[in-house]
Design a protein around this motif. Structure first.
Motif, mmCIF file in Angstrom:
data_model
loop_
_atom_site.group_PDB
_atom_site.id
_atom_site.type_symbol
_atom_site.label_atom_id
_atom_site.label_comp_id
_atom_site.label_asym_id
_atom_site.label_seq_id
_atom_site.Cartn_x
_atom_site.Cartn_y
_atom_site.Cartn_z
ATOM 1 N N HIS A 15 7.571 0.355 -12.660
ATOM 2 C CA HIS A 15 7.660 0.473 -11.201
ATOM 3 C C HIS A 15 8.813 1.414 -10.849
ATOM 4 O O HIS A 15 9.980 1.073 -11.060
ATOM 5 N N HIS A 17 9.808 5.270 -8.234
ATOM 6 C CA HIS A 17 9.366 6.206 -7.189
ATOM 7 C C HIS A 17 9.943 7.607 -7.370
ATOM 8 O O HIS A 17 11.119 7.754 -7.695
ATOM 9 N N HIS A 47 4.488 5.076 -3.431
ATOM 10 C CA HIS A 47 3.834 4.324 -2.358
ATOM 11 C C HIS A 47 2.600 5.076 -1.863
ATOM 12 O O HIS A 47 2.714 6.216 -1.390
ATOM 13 N N GLU A 72 1.791 2.066 -5.785
ATOM 14 C CA GLU A 72 2.210 0.859 -5.069
ATOM 15 C C GLU A 72 1.561 0.894 -3.692
ATOM 16 O O GLU A 72 1.890 1.744 -2.865
ATOM 17 N N ASP A 257 11.861 -0.647 -9.944
ATOM 18 C CA ASP A 257 11.675 -0.184 -8.557
ATOM 19 C C ASP A 257 12.740 0.852 -8.222
ATOM 20 O O ASP A 257 13.254 0.907 -7.105
ATOM 21 N N HIS A 259 14.654 3.976 -7.063
ATOM 22 C CA HIS A 259 14.432 4.992 -6.022
ATOM 23 C C HIS A 259 15.390 6.171 -6.166
ATOM 24 O O HIS A 259 15.086 7.252 -5.683
HETATM 25 MN MN MN Z 1 8.557 0.169 -5.048
#
Ligand code: MN
Ligand code: AMP
Ligand code: MN
Ligand code: MN
Length: 300
Positions: A15, A17, A47, A72, A257, A259
């Motif tokens: 996961h 981005h 996303h 996602e 996750d 970023h």
């Molecule tokens: Mn995410």
């Protein structure tokens, strides 16, 4: 043939981005960072967007990184927004592409509404143009881009405070949005050959009853997994969701996750491993996705 595939020992980060959604790094910088941190298996999960996956698969091969194509998806379930990860999806699957294009469509109008609301209630002007400057992919303008612009403007000290003061439910820059339906998101993911995972389940403010109803429905729709180890969870939540995974017979996932270096508390590949009590979502991937496995001989 003997296999040395030991799922619990693999450094899987499923996961993260890129700039194609609300990450800070380009696809190449993201993958280089993952490889440098010792990640062996990485899912790029922008996303509502697949555009980075082709480039990612080429770069990953050079880095000996096993790339898992992911996404996602923003889902509306009642009045809640839930994020559902699709992993091992075929990015050329037309219903998935169309569904995501439709999910992205409302974003520009929402961004204009957020800006109008911030100007009217707080007197902050130029926010739409400002946020757009932070969005490398204008199709995917997100609240994160607003947050970065308001930090740059000196209105808040960091992204987290912008969310707390302006961008969450009940705050002046919050705009109600209808995302994809849960059933549709799962149909797109399964139609594309992938598996569906509830992202950061500890982050949703659902009552105990609503939470149970949600997981019952997710299970009934064929959902396969939950994120157990993620940067959004405390250690107590690792155990809580490992238990939930066992109760529902869900497989478990692990994802930072990530970023960006300044915004994310946990770097790529740096989370603790999954608890021994759960079945990693990737445990049967060599058999389930043989073409993918053939491209990743380093995991044999
Ligand atoms: Mn995410
Ligand atoms: P959006 O899909 O445009 O509503 O934006 C959702 C994104 O905002 C999430 O994927 C996170 O990256 C970010 N986000 C949401 N809540 C917070 C928060 N409290 N602090 C920092 N980032 C957040
Ligand atoms: Mn995000
Ligand atoms: Mn999310």
């Amino acid at each position: 043939m003997r296999t040395f595939y030991q799922p619990h020992d693999i450094n899987a980060d499923l996961h993260c981005h890129s700039q194609f959604s609300d990450g800070i790094l380009s696809v190449s910088h993201l993958l280089e960072r993952a490889a440098h941190n010792g990640v062996q298996m990485l899912a790029l999960t922008d996303h509502d967007e697949l555009i980075g996956l082709n480039e990612a698969s080429h770069i990953a091969a050079d880095l000996h990184l096993s790339l898992v194509p992911g996404v996602e998806i923003s889902v509306s379930w009642g009045s809640a927004t839930i994020h559902v990860l699709g992993l091992q999806i075929d990015p050329t699957h037309e219903p998935l592409r169309q569904g995501l294009a439709q999910t992205r469509q409302g974003r520009d109008q929402r961004a204009r509404d957020i800006a109008a609301s911030l100007e009217k209630s707080c007197g902050i002007a130029g926010v739409y143009e400002g946020a757009l400057r932070f969005a490398a992919n204008p199709d995917m303008i997100s609240r994160s881009h607003f947050a970065r612009f308001l930090v740059e403007k000196g209105i808040c000290k960091d992204v987290r405070s912008v969310f707390g003061r302006y961008l969450t439910q009940g705050k002046p820059g919050y705009v109600e949005t209808r995302w994809a339906a849960l059933k549709d998101a799962l149909e797109w993911i399964h139609g594309a050959g992938g598996v569906a995972i509830v992202a950061h389940p500890g982050r949703y403010s659902l009552s105990a009853n609503a939470r149970e109803a949600f997981f019952d429905e997710f299970k009934q729709l064929g959902g396969e997994g939950v994120e157990v180890v993620t940067a959004s969870h405390t250690t107590a939540q690792y155990h809580e969701f490992a238990k939930l995974a066992k109760n529902y017979d869900f497989m478990a996932s692990r994802g930072s996750d990530f970023h960006g270096p300044e915004e994310s508390r946990i770097d790529l590949g740096n989370l603790p491993p999954l608890p021994d009590s759960v079945v990693p979502i990737w445990h049967d991937w060599p058999a389930r996705y043989p073409a993918w496995h053939a491209r990743t001989p380093q995991l044999s």
